[in-house]
Design an enzyme around this catalytic site. Structure first.
Site, mmCIF file in Angstrom:
data_model
loop_
_atom_site.group_PDB
_atom_site.id
_atom_site.type_symbol
_atom_site.label_atom_id
_atom_site.label_comp_id
_atom_site.label_asym_id
_atom_site.label_seq_id
_atom_site.Cartn_x
_atom_site.Cartn_y
_atom_site.Cartn_z
ATOM 1 N N LYS A 282 0.863 -1.188 0.000
ATOM 2 C CA LYS A 282 0.000 0.000 0.000
ATOM 3 C C LYS A 282 0.892 1.227 0.000
ATOM 4 O O LYS A 282 2.047 1.157 0.408
ATOM 5 C CB LYS A 282 -0.889 0.016 1.249
ATOM 6 C CG LYS A 282 -2.184 0.775 1.076
ATOM 7 C CD LYS A 282 -3.227 -0.074 0.366
ATOM 8 C CE LYS A 282 -4.427 0.728 -0.030
ATOM 9 N NZ LYS A 282 -5.547 -0.155 -0.432
ATOM 10 N N ASP B 62 -6.935 4.105 -4.678
ATOM 11 C CA ASP B 62 -7.644 3.908 -3.410
ATOM 12 C C ASP B 62 -8.351 5.247 -3.172
ATOM 13 O O ASP B 62 -8.552 6.012 -4.128
ATOM 14 C CB ASP B 62 -6.649 3.551 -2.283
ATOM 15 C CG ASP B 62 -7.328 3.026 -1.015
ATOM 16 O OD1 ASP B 62 -7.670 1.847 -0.966
ATOM 17 O OD2 ASP B 62 -7.535 3.820 -0.067
HETATM 18 O O1 2IT Z 1 -8.017 -1.716 -1.164
HETATM 19 C C1 2IT Z 1 -7.849 -2.174 -2.312
HETATM 20 O O2 2IT Z 1 -7.904 -3.389 -2.537
HETATM 21 C C2 2IT Z 1 -7.572 -1.244 -3.395
HETATM 22 N N1 2IT Z 1 -7.525 -0.038 -3.143
HETATM 23 C C3 2IT Z 1 -7.302 -1.741 -4.789
HETATM 24 C C4 2IT Z 1 -5.914 -2.223 -4.919
HETATM 25 C C5 2IT Z 1 -5.508 -2.629 -6.312
HETATM 26 O O3 2IT Z 1 -4.314 -2.908 -6.463
HETATM 27 O O4 2IT Z 1 -6.327 -2.658 -7.219
#
Ligand code: 2IT
Length: 445
Positions: free
Chosen positions: A124, A164
């Site tokens: 993240k 996100d």
């Molecule tokens: O919380 C999540 O799974 C997302 N924000 C998407 C992450 C992604 O790599 O598509």
């Protein structure tokens, strides 16, 4: 593994990081019993290794606003675990972003990604940059400055960021443009890309659609159906939009949306026009839902309140972490809520989850319910690798299949002797054990 000993140690090393510690405690507590039945996990210190991020990058982001003033923000990328595939997870741009928030999100992402059936590790990132009220050019300059640092740490086979909160198609476009210029390559280094440069159909809808497919499975377990159900949704961003679209299409009545300013109650339920208006609200960059009530007579705005006080069949938190607390849960239970499908990451507090489980109300945790988003990111990566595009129907079918299989493993690991399905336990055990097994098989690295 002894959860309390491990938690005390983690807390000493990461003092005061409450969201991170909350996420870790939930997972360890629910997997403890299964973990201790597998001595090889303890012998390999899997729990101690899995709770600590592989590495964290922190960098300064300097950019110039429209008034010629210099702005400074902090950027992060947390690469948590890549035992089963390249690091994968979104970027969050929000004023609340700090290491604790990103560590909780990165930790949750490991198990969510493991549940998708696709080979993706957990990561993240993001920044404390606040997009509210910023012009398009300011957003572009910020994204470019952010990527000028981030590009060194990512790559299509190493770490693939996505969106996100605060990062949607527009931001991904600006981030991708800068990456392409710096790296001089056109690769699937980000997901959520536009359709003209390697994006996947259905990716914008995927988190919400997937959540509704999961909800349909939960309803089926109760011998019930989504048709005619009233649903309270919180939030009004991409995830709430996708969930409202699919639920409405399938005949449910979505009666709320919400923002930081309060919630809208629309007893008639959302329709195509109102759902399209959510996108307009979002594009205005003001982070408010109040204008909805002025535009659509019959609906009301409730300042500073949350939708959980209403009587509904289904609650779907779609906004942010800890948005539904113990008191909210008690109100929902008192109003005979049938199912809680958490779409936000860690949307419910531990007290809220306990309230639902004690009342034997099926509660689907975010890492299972919202996994359709990252799963479809995985499908975008597959298409990029093949240099090929699937049709919307093909992607949607794969997404549907993945959500069904996530429900299946949650059920397999979460079914109690009285028939109640503890989805939290099921999701945590299934996700954790997959990654743990991969770590054991790959040795001490
Ligand atoms: O919380 C999540 O799974 C997302 N924000 C998407 C992450 C992604 O790599 O598509």
């Amino acid at each position: 593994m002894k959860v309390d000993v491990l938690m005390a140690d983690l807390e000493r090393r990461h003092p005061g990081e409450k969201e991170y510690l909350q996420a870790v405690r939930e997972v360890l507590t629910t997997v403890e019993e299964t973990y201790n039945m597998h001595p090889e996990l303890e012998a390999n210190k899997i729990a101690e290794r899995i709770v600590e991020p592989d590495r964290i990058f922190t960098f300064k982001v300097v950019w110039e606003d429209d008034n010629g003033k210099i702005q400074v923000n902090t950027g992060y990328r947390i690469q948590f675990n890549n035992a089963i595939g390249p690091y994968k997870g979104g970027l969050r741009f929000h004023s609340s972003v700090n290491p604790s928030i990103l560590k909780f999100l990165g930790f949750e992402q490991i198990f969510k990604n493991a549940l998708t059936t696709l080979p993706m590790g957990g990561a993240k990132g993001g920044s404390d940059f606040n997009p509210r009220g910023k012009s398009d050019r300011e957003i572009m300059r910020f994204c470019q400055a952010f990527m000028t640092e981030l590009w060194r740490y990512i790559g299509p086979e190493t770490d693939v960021p996505a969106g996100d909160i605060g990062v949607g198609g527009r931001e991904i476009g600006y981030l991708y443009g800068m990456y392409r210029k710096l790296a001089q390559e056109n690769t699937g280094v980000l997901t959520g890309k536009g359709m003209t440069y390697g994006g996947s159909l259905i990716r914008p809808e995927a988190t919400g659609y997937g959540a509704v497919y999961f909800l349909q499975n939960m309803l089926k377990e109760l011998n019930d159906d989504i048709k005619g159900k009233t649903i309270a949704i919180s939030g009004f961003g991409n995830v709430a939009w996708g969930a409202a679209s699919k639920a409405t299409e399938l005949g449910a009545k979505v009666v709320t949306i919400s923002g930081p300013d309060g919630y809208i109650h629309d007893p008639e339920g959302l329709n195509k026009e109102k759902i399209a208006y959510m996108l307009e609200l979002r594009a205005s960059n003001n982070d408010v839902v109040e204008p909805y009530a002025e535009k659509f007579p019959g609906s009301t705005f409730h300042a500073g309140r949350k939708p959980w006080e209403l009587k509904v069949d289904i609650a779907m938190p779609c906004a942010t972490q800890n948005e539904l607390n113990g008191e909210d849960a008690a109100m929902l239970v008192a109003n005979n809520v049938q199912i809680v499908a958490e779409v936000s990451n860690m949307g419910c507090t531990p007290e809220a989850i306990e309230t639902f489980i004690n009342a034997k109300i099926p509660y689907g945790p975010g890492k299972a319910v919202n996994a359709g988003g990252v799963a479809t990111s995985g499908l975008e990566m597959s298409q990029n690798s093949m240099k090929y595009n699937w049709t919307a129907q093909e992607v949607d079918q794969r997404l549907h299949y993945i959500m069904d299989s996530i429900h299946e493993v949650c059920k397999a690991h979460g079914k109690c002797s009285d028939g109640y399905i503890n989805y939290m336990k099921g999701a945590n055990i299934a996700g954790f054990m997959k990654v743990a097994r991969a770590m054991v098989e790959q040795g001490i690295v």
